[in-house]
Design a protein around this motif. Structure first.
Motif, PDB file in Angstrom:
ATOM      1  N   GLY A  10       0.779  -1.235   0.000  1.00 40.79           N
ATOM      2  CA  GLY A  10       0.000   0.000   0.000  1.00 40.79           C
ATOM      3  C   GLY A  10       0.807   1.280   0.000  1.00 40.79           C
ATOM      4  N   SER A  11       2.097   1.196  -0.248  1.00 43.83           N
ATOM      5  CA  SER A  11       2.941   2.391  -0.247  1.00 43.83           C
ATOM      6  C   SER A  11       2.642   3.328  -1.413  1.00 43.83           C
ATOM      7  N   ARG A  37       6.736  -4.094   6.064  1.00 47.38           N
ATOM      8  CA  ARG A  37       5.991  -4.003   4.804  1.00 47.38           C
ATOM      9  C   ARG A  37       6.333  -5.188   3.894  1.00 47.38           C
ATOM     10  N   GLY A  73      -5.257  -5.593   2.631  1.00 50.07           N
ATOM     11  CA  GLY A  73      -4.875  -4.199   2.834  1.00 50.07           C
ATOM     12  C   GLY A  73      -4.022  -4.003   4.068  1.00 50.07           C
ATOM     13  N   GLN A  75      -2.323  -0.884   6.671  1.00 52.53           N
ATOM     14  CA  GLN A  75      -2.159   0.499   7.124  1.00 52.53           C
ATOM     15  C   GLN A  75      -1.085   0.511   8.195  1.00 52.53           C
ATOM     16  N   LEU A  77       0.227   2.403  11.163  1.00 55.72           N
ATOM     17  CA  LEU A  77      -0.389   3.385  12.055  1.00 55.72           C
ATOM     18  C   LEU A  77       0.630   4.203  12.833  1.00 55.72           C
ATOM     19  N   TYR A  93       0.560  -1.611  13.124  1.00 52.29           N
ATOM     20  CA  TYR A  93      -0.121  -1.688  11.833  1.00 52.29           C
ATOM     21  C   TYR A  93      -1.478  -2.369  11.980  1.00 52.29           C
ATOM     22  N   HIS A 107      -4.561  -6.202  14.150  1.00 54.83           N
ATOM     23  CA  HIS A 107      -3.975  -4.949  14.637  1.00 54.83           C
ATOM     24  C   HIS A 107      -2.879  -5.344  15.615  1.00 54.83           C
TER      25      HIS A 107
END
Length: 129
Positions: A10-11, A37, A73, A75, A77, A93, A107
């Protein structure tokens, strides 16, 4: 997946300019976040060997393989230290996935350690939302 395709992490960068080089050589991850990542991307692409070799030997399971999840997906955080000159880092994340048609989110506050100039995932603490 081609190196010109968007990186699964997602970068917004192409795979070949983001996680691709780290998947090929984990030693190129300059930060804990870059390694995290790449580990997410390895899950998406089914590159279990990358997950194994980037897991700290002290905490690594004997077998790292398909967990049956469809990762959809990521993210990032928050990050705490984990830079090129640090010995430890934490990356918080949220990773979305599907299992048996049900959507859920992992999470985690993931901990990383740098050994011999390479980042390794050590363990993590689940965050309850």
């Amino acid at each position: 997946m081609r190196s010109s395709d968007p990186c699964p992490c997602g970068s917004g960068l192409p795979l070949g300019h983001c996680c691709g080089p780290v998947l090929d050589d984990p030693g190129t991850a300059s930060t804990a976040e870059a390694l995290m990542r790449s580990r997410y991307t390895a899950h998406v692409l089914g590159q279990w060997n990358h997950l194994y070799v980037t897991w700290h030997p002290r905490t690594r399971p004997e077998l790292v393989d398909d967990d049956g999840l469809e990762w959809i997906g990521l993210q990032v955080l928050d990050t705490e230290v984990g830079g090129p000159d640090d010995k430890n880092g934490i990356v918080e994340y949220a990773a979305s996935f599907r299992l048996d048609g049900q959507h859920d989110v992992l999470h985690e506050k993931a901990r990383f350690e740098r050994r011999a100039k390479r980042w390794f995932y050590t363990d993590g603490e689940l965050v309850e939302d």
